[in-house]
Design a protein around this motif. Sequence first.
Motif, PDB file in Angstrom:
ATOM      1  N   ARG A 107       0.720   3.792  -2.236  1.00  0.00           N
ATOM      2  CA  ARG A 107       0.150   4.957  -2.919  1.00  0.00           C
ATOM      3  C   ARG A 107      -1.139   5.379  -2.234  1.00  0.00           C
ATOM      4  N   ALA A 108      -1.295   6.680  -2.046  1.00  0.00           N
ATOM      5  CA  ALA A 108      -2.501   7.228  -1.428  1.00  0.00           C
ATOM      6  C   ALA A 108      -3.445   7.746  -2.498  1.00  0.00           C
ATOM      7  N   VAL A 109      -4.736   7.608  -2.226  1.00  0.00           N
ATOM      8  CA  VAL A 109      -5.785   8.126  -3.105  1.00  0.00           C
ATOM      9  C   VAL A 109      -6.261   9.448  -2.506  1.00  0.00           C
ATOM     10  N   PRO A 110      -6.059  10.568  -3.197  1.00  0.00           N
ATOM     11  CA  PRO A 110      -6.528  11.850  -2.654  1.00  0.00           C
ATOM     12  C   PRO A 110      -8.040  11.825  -2.472  1.00  0.00           C
ATOM     13  N   LEU A 111      -8.495  12.421  -1.395  1.00  0.00           N
ATOM     14  CA  LEU A 111      -9.928  12.423  -1.077  1.00  0.00           C
ATOM     15  C   LEU A 111     -10.567  13.748  -1.462  1.00  0.00           C
ATOM     16  N   GLY A 112     -11.861  13.717  -1.629  1.00  0.00           N
ATOM     17  CA  GLY A 112     -12.623  14.953  -1.820  1.00  0.00           C
ATOM     18  C   GLY A 112     -12.546  15.522  -3.214  1.00  0.00           C
ATOM     19  N   VAL A 170     -12.758   9.219   6.953  1.00  0.00           N
ATOM     20  CA  VAL A 170     -11.537   8.665   6.366  1.00  0.00           C
ATOM     21  C   VAL A 170     -10.413   9.690   6.450  1.00  0.00           C
ATOM     22  N   PHE A 202       0.843  -1.206   0.000  1.00  0.00           N
ATOM     23  CA  PHE A 202       0.000   0.000   0.000  1.00  0.00           C
ATOM     24  C   PHE A 202       0.875   1.251   0.000  1.00  0.00           C
ATOM     25  N   GLU A 256      -7.112   8.737   5.649  1.00  0.00           N
ATOM     26  CA  GLU A 256      -6.247   8.452   4.512  1.00  0.00           C
ATOM     27  C   GLU A 256      -6.742   7.191   3.815  1.00  0.00           C
ATOM     28  N   MET A 257      -6.628   7.187   2.488  1.00  0.00           N
ATOM     29  CA  MET A 257      -6.930   5.974   1.710  1.00  0.00           C
ATOM     30  C   MET A 257      -5.687   5.580   0.926  1.00  0.00           C
ATOM     31  N   ARG A 258      -5.350   4.302   0.997  1.00  0.00           N
ATOM     32  CA  ARG A 258      -4.240   3.773   0.202  1.00  0.00           C
ATOM     33  C   ARG A 258      -4.777   2.679  -0.714  1.00  0.00           C
ATOM     34  N   ILE A 259      -4.106   2.461  -1.825  1.00  0.00           N
ATOM     35  CA  ILE A 259      -4.468   1.358  -2.718  1.00  0.00           C
ATOM     36  C   ILE A 259      -3.251   0.473  -2.918  1.00  0.00           C
ATOM     37  N   THR A 268      -8.777   0.472   9.200  1.00  0.00           N
ATOM     38  CA  THR A 268      -8.054   0.493  10.467  1.00  0.00           C
ATOM     39  C   THR A 268      -8.354   1.782  11.221  1.00  0.00           C
ATOM     40  N   ARG A 301       3.551   7.181  -1.292  1.00  0.00           N
ATOM     41  CA  ARG A 301       3.911   7.351   0.121  1.00  0.00           C
ATOM     42  C   ARG A 301       4.665   6.115   0.562  1.00  0.00           C
ATOM     43  N   ILE A 308     -14.388   8.357  -1.654  1.00  0.00           N
ATOM     44  CA  ILE A 308     -13.372   9.325  -2.081  1.00  0.00           C
ATOM     45  C   ILE A 308     -13.946  10.742  -2.062  1.00  0.00           C
ATOM     46  N   TRP A 311      -6.986   0.359   1.566  1.00  0.00           N
ATOM     47  CA  TRP A 311      -6.815   0.423   3.024  1.00  0.00           C
ATOM     48  C   TRP A 311      -7.237   1.829   3.431  1.00  0.00           C
TER      49      TRP A 311
END
Lengths: 153, 153
Positions: free
Chosen positions: A122-127, B88, A120, B90-93, B38, A137, B60, B101
């Motif tokens: 890589r982060a997915v930007p939110l919003g 949320v 894991f 942080e979101m990771r893929i 988590t 990351r 998202i 995650w």
Amino acid sequence: MADELFPFAPRGSTEEVEEGRALAPKFDADGLLTCVTTDAGTGEVLMVAHMNADALQRTIASGEAWYFSRSRRALWRKGESSGHAQRVVEMRIDCDQDAVWIKVEQAGPGACHTGRRSCFYRAVPLGDAGALMLEFRDGEKLFDPRAVYRQKP
Amino acid sequence: MADELFPFAPRGSTEEVEEGRALAPKFDADGLLTCVTTDAGTGEVLMVAHMNADALQRTIASGEAWYFSRSRRALWRKGESSGHAQRVVEMRIDCDQDAVWIKVEQAGPGACHTGRRSCFYRAVPLGDAGALMLEFRDGEKLFDPRAVYRQKP
């Protein structure tokens, strides 16, 4: 089928599955359950993978992580190619017993086949509902997967 | 199908999926990917659930956890019945983009429908291939699920 599931208990009532002490895992239509693997020291999620009944039994019996590869349709012991084995410190099962969480001591620099500590990275930007660009990351490669996973002669 | 997946990118080569910055999630035959949730503060695994494309987009966009229930075949926002929503952080893929995650701030006493903080309140003893008896850990019920999840009149 009964033998395949030994030593697991048959699925009982919802009450039995959720509040009981019998291990009665719920495998999906492909015979798999989900496994979340975290680093026992840091709590970081290292990977998400699957186990069939055989992988689950071997993991419990040996204290080393075994998985079932959906793409290769094969049982595998983590680290059998890379040397990056996982010693299981604790295994938990969830309320409806269709997922397990293992806390492991990860041997070697990382769990991910891309060369990183965790899958894991890589982060997915939110919003932002528009075009989504992932952000790396902890994405540093700690080993060379081509060297670690190359076929043995 | 293409519209359903907007704003996600099409799946590219393995190199693009693993090393790129495009969000190109891999949904399974049922249109789902796995989500590990988590606690952002403690790192504890609260639950494992599934998201379809709609749930992923809503999570998202809103920064609140949405899931897809396989048993009810329905989209749901965590907390819509119980009030125990998840913000949320942080979101990771993961590497092959078939699992996410999310690190969340859990509202209320717990995430599990049985009344506990986490769904993973039982440990599976290791090293014993015989009859397996689960051990309760952090298994205290923090709320009464019958009160929290009862049907509204």
